[in-house]
Design a protein around this motif. Structure first.
Motif, PDB file in Angstrom:
ATOM      1  N   ALA A 190      23.886 -30.688  -1.522  1.00  0.00           N
ATOM      2  CA  ALA A 190      24.460 -30.753  -0.837  1.00  0.00           C
ATOM      3  C   ALA A 190      24.073 -32.490  -0.575  1.00  0.00           C
ATOM      4  O   ALA A 190      25.123 -33.136  -0.991  1.00  0.00           O
ATOM      5  N   ALA A 191      23.309 -32.449  -0.642  1.00  0.00           N
ATOM      6  CA  ALA A 191      22.733 -34.717  -0.044  1.00  0.00           C
ATOM      7  C   ALA A 191      23.834 -35.320  -1.250  1.00  0.00           C
ATOM      8  O   ALA A 191      24.369 -35.997  -1.456  1.00  0.00           O
ATOM      9  N   VAL A 192      23.828 -34.271  -3.220  1.00  0.00           N
ATOM     10  CA  VAL A 192      24.061 -35.230  -3.520  1.00  0.00           C
ATOM     11  C   VAL A 192      25.402 -35.465  -3.445  1.00  0.00           C
ATOM     12  O   VAL A 192      26.667 -36.528  -4.764  1.00  0.00           O
ATOM     13  N   ALA A 193      26.490 -34.070  -3.252  1.00  0.00           N
ATOM     14  CA  ALA A 193      27.720 -34.353  -2.699  1.00  0.00           C
ATOM     15  C   ALA A 193      27.981 -35.771  -1.691  1.00  0.00           C
ATOM     16  O   ALA A 193      29.024 -35.896  -2.366  1.00  0.00           O
ATOM     17  N   GLU A 194      27.606 -35.182  -0.606  1.00  0.00           N
ATOM     18  CA  GLU A 194      27.636 -36.236   0.320  1.00  0.00           C
ATOM     19  C   GLU A 194      27.409 -37.641  -0.561  1.00  0.00           C
ATOM     20  O   GLU A 194      28.270 -38.858  -0.073  1.00  0.00           O
ATOM     21  N   PHE A 195      26.084 -37.884  -1.414  1.00  0.00           N
ATOM     22  CA  PHE A 195      26.076 -39.358  -1.748  1.00  0.00           C
ATOM     23  C   PHE A 195      26.951 -39.705  -2.211  1.00  0.00           C
ATOM     24  O   PHE A 195      27.704 -40.551  -2.451  1.00  0.00           O
ATOM     25  N   GLY A 196      27.822 -38.955  -3.245  1.00  0.00           N
ATOM     26  CA  GLY A 196      29.174 -39.000  -4.150  1.00  0.00           C
ATOM     27  C   GLY A 196      30.718 -39.758  -3.731  1.00  0.00           C
ATOM     28  O   GLY A 196      30.726 -40.444  -3.313  1.00  0.00           O
ATOM     29  N   MET A 197      30.777 -39.131  -2.048  1.00  0.00           N
ATOM     30  CA  MET A 197      31.603 -39.200  -1.376  1.00  0.00           C
ATOM     31  C   MET A 197      31.413 -40.613  -0.463  1.00  0.00           C
ATOM     32  O   MET A 197      32.400 -40.851  -0.311  1.00  0.00           O
ATOM     33  N   LEU A 198      30.356 -40.084   0.289  1.00  0.00           N
ATOM     34  CA  LEU A 198      29.580 -41.823   0.124  1.00  0.00           C
ATOM     35  C   LEU A 198      30.400 -43.147  -0.714  1.00  0.00           C
ATOM     36  O   LEU A 198      30.652 -44.368  -0.234  1.00  0.00           O
ATOM     37  N   LEU A 199      29.764 -42.637  -2.064  1.00  0.00           N
ATOM     38  CA  LEU A 199      30.418 -44.098  -2.460  1.00  0.00           C
ATOM     39  C   LEU A 199      31.244 -44.344  -2.572  1.00  0.00           C
ATOM     40  O   LEU A 199      31.615 -45.594  -2.442  1.00  0.00           O
ATOM     41  N   CYS A 200      32.631 -43.629  -2.209  1.00  0.00           N
ATOM     42  CA  CYS A 200      34.144 -43.612  -2.767  1.00  0.00           C
ATOM     43  C   CYS A 200      34.295 -43.085  -1.537  1.00  0.00           C
ATOM     44  O   CYS A 200      35.483 -43.668  -2.030  1.00  0.00           O
ATOM     45  N   ASP A 201      33.862 -44.273  -0.526  1.00  0.00           N
ATOM     46  CA  ASP A 201      33.931 -43.602   0.892  1.00  0.00           C
ATOM     47  C   ASP A 201      35.152 -42.282   0.898  1.00  0.00           C
ATOM     48  O   ASP A 201      36.720 -43.046   1.153  1.00  0.00           O
ATOM     49  N   SER A 202      35.150 -41.360   0.614  1.00  0.00           N
ATOM     50  CA  SER A 202      35.927 -40.369   0.857  1.00  0.00           C
ATOM     51  C   SER A 202      36.695 -40.567   1.917  1.00  0.00           C
ATOM     52  O   SER A 202      35.685 -40.307   3.361  1.00  0.00           O
ATOM     53  N   GLU A 203      37.724 -39.414   2.762  1.00  0.00           N
ATOM     54  CA  GLU A 203      38.294 -39.501   3.417  1.00  0.00           C
ATOM     55  C   GLU A 203      37.509 -38.010   4.292  1.00  0.00           C
ATOM     56  O   GLU A 203      37.747 -37.602   5.183  1.00  0.00           O
TER      57      GLU A 203
END
Length: 504
Positions: free
Chosen positions: A449-462
């Motif tokens: 979950a941490a890696v997934a959220e990190f990826g979404m934060l990096l690309c400023d996911s909606e």
């Protein structure tokens, strides 16, 4: 013996900086012509209207090491470089071993979604059958190495030569290696040679020098011919392509190159792609070549990464235990209002493709793990702005009163073919949500979950919800215990560096 740094202490090797207009500049001041391709994030889909989610599995890990290279060099990665599924699958997870008669196991666990408290997070995990090094069959390997002018910098051909040395040192008398190179023209540097003659192979590697334009198609043709001429029935037959992907002579279009690889894949020779370089990396092309070549794609940002891919995960890289692996998840509309597959945008399949054995899909190597995450909005939960509902259908696919009364949240179906087979086999598992809280989830679950959220934060996911880099660090720390090789510690360090970049 080559001394290697620990993953957590990796330092920037190849400097980059941002120009005023946001383009990336390399050390020599040239503009970055890297091509990552474009994709649109998976949206939330209503389970009532779209109960089936179908995709090809992915064991590529290139995105994580590309992201790491950017951050270690002091810049945030471009959005298109962040493929969340590849970041999650860079790490291994402690899934149960498969049954004796099956190539891999399926695990499913569910807990609260940490970045959206009213949602649920579903983790689907596959674990490939382990094969001991001494049980690996004989190998017929062809190194296909780009020696064009663009490969001369130290982070390209010199790094590739060091990487290949690591692999050669692990080969035995049962393995054979040939070396094909290509630039303006292609050539056979070393005919297929037994692994017991390591000095001969290493000497051929040491002699390679860069120069000229890039005729990749001609090299691909020759490499597959050499592999076919030395084919080992029941053994490992693989071409390892190392390049920055900048094909600029001969067949240069991505479509033609992909069709060429698709045709060669029918020979039973699998493909591994090793990407290198930082200012003209054709990431999109290499990803597609690996996909259509029944193979995997890794990016080498350091010698340490080469050691991970070619030594520590040698069998997973070389030995395929299942091919054309597809997952189809059926969501129960009585339990699930809507769902979103996190990542895998470039791996989406039509629902009809699942049972169609003519449709190509991903491969799993020996001992590898594959993870997929779904964010699920249960029936009755508040709908977040990123999961806004659509207008009701006039002609509903499934009437409200015809919904299933089953307590199951979902059913996972998986199809795969044996490495030399043409007909797929089916595994199926139904899952009930037991209401587990995220606080009580396993360390592995929290780390994914941490890696997934990190990826979404990096690309400023909606779809990033209310997660923060600080929360990512907290979740990852709770999942750091299973870290014999130090890769999870390296992730924590990467998140800290990202915090510093965002503050700066």
């Amino acid at each position: 013996m080559i001394a290697l740094q620990q993953p957590a202490a990796a330092q920037p090797e190849f400097a980059e900086e941002l120009a005023q207009d946001g383009d990336v500049l390399t050390q020599n001041g040239k503009f970055n012509t890297t091509d990552f391709g474009h994709f649109i994030e998976n949206p939330f889909l209503a389970a009532l209207d779209n109960p089936l989610s179908t995709f090809s599995i992915d064991v590529d890990t290139a995105s994580y090491s590309i992201v790491r290279r950017f951050i270690n060099n002091g810049t945030l990665p471009p959005r298109e470089a962040v493929r969340v599924e590849e970041m999650i699958n860079y790490f291994t997870y402690d899934y149960p071993k498969p049954k004796v008669d099956e190539p891999f196991s399926i695990s499913v666990d569910i807990a609260d979604c940490p970045w959206e408290g009213t949602h649920r997070l579903v983790r689907i995990g596959l674990k490939g059958r382990e094969i001991a090094q001494d049980k690996r069959g004989p190998s017929n390997i062809v190194f296909l190495l780009d020696v064009s002018g663009s490969m001369t910098p130290r982070e390209r051909l010199p790094l590739v030569k060091q990487a290949m040395r690591l692999l050669v040192e692990k080969l035995s008398e049962n393995d054979r290696v040939a070396i094909v190179v290509y630039a303006g023209a292609s050539g056979l540097v070393l005919p297929s040679t037994s692994g017991e003659h390591k000095e001969t192979i290493l000497s051929a590697l040491d002699s390679l020098q860069g120069g000229g334009s890039t005729n990749g198609a001609e090299g691909i043709q020759l490499a597959y011919k050499i592999a076919a001429d030395n084919f080992i029935k029941g053994g490992v037959n693989r071409v390892i392509l190392a390049t920055d992907g900048d094909f600029n002579v001969g067949v240069t279009s991505q479509g033609e190159l992909i069709r060429l690889i698709e045709e060669k894949a029918k020979s039973g020779v699998f493909l591994s792609v090793l990407g290198v370089g930082n200012d003209n990396l054709k990431d999109s092309t290499m990803q597609k070549l690996a996909d259509k070549g029944n193979g995997n794609y890794s990016y080498l940002d350091s010698l340490n990464e080469a050691r991970k891919v070619l030594v520590q995960q040698m069998n997973g890289t070389l030995v395929t235990i299942a091919k054309d692996v597809k997952i189809q998840v059926e969501f129960n509309p009585a339990r699930v209002a809507s769902y979103r597959l996190i990542g895998y945008e470039k791996r989406a399949l039509r629902k009809e493709d699942f049972s169609n054995d003519k449709i190509d899909a991903g491969e799993i190597g020996a001992g590898r793990t594959v993870t997929a995450l779904y964010e699920v909005i249960p029936v009755g939960a508040a709908v977040s702005p990123s999961a806004a509902p659509v207008d009701p259908l006039k002609y509903s696919v499934l009437p409200e009163n015809a919904r299933s009364n089953s307590h199951e949240m979902l059913t996972v179906k998986l199809r795969y073919k044996r490495p030399e087979g043409d007909k797929s086999e089916l595994i199926e598992r139904a899952v009930v949500d037991d209401g587990k809280r995220f606080a009580n989830a396993s360390g592995d679950f929290k780390f994914a979950a941490a890696v997934a959220e990190f990826g979404m934060l990096l690309c400023d996911s909606e779809f990033k919800g209310d997660g923060t880099l600080g929360a990512v660090l907290e979740w990852a720390r709770e999942g750091q215990s299973n870290d014999a090789d130090g890769y999870r510690a390296g992730f924590l360090e990467l998140v800290r560096k990202t915090q510093a970049l965002k503050r700066g």
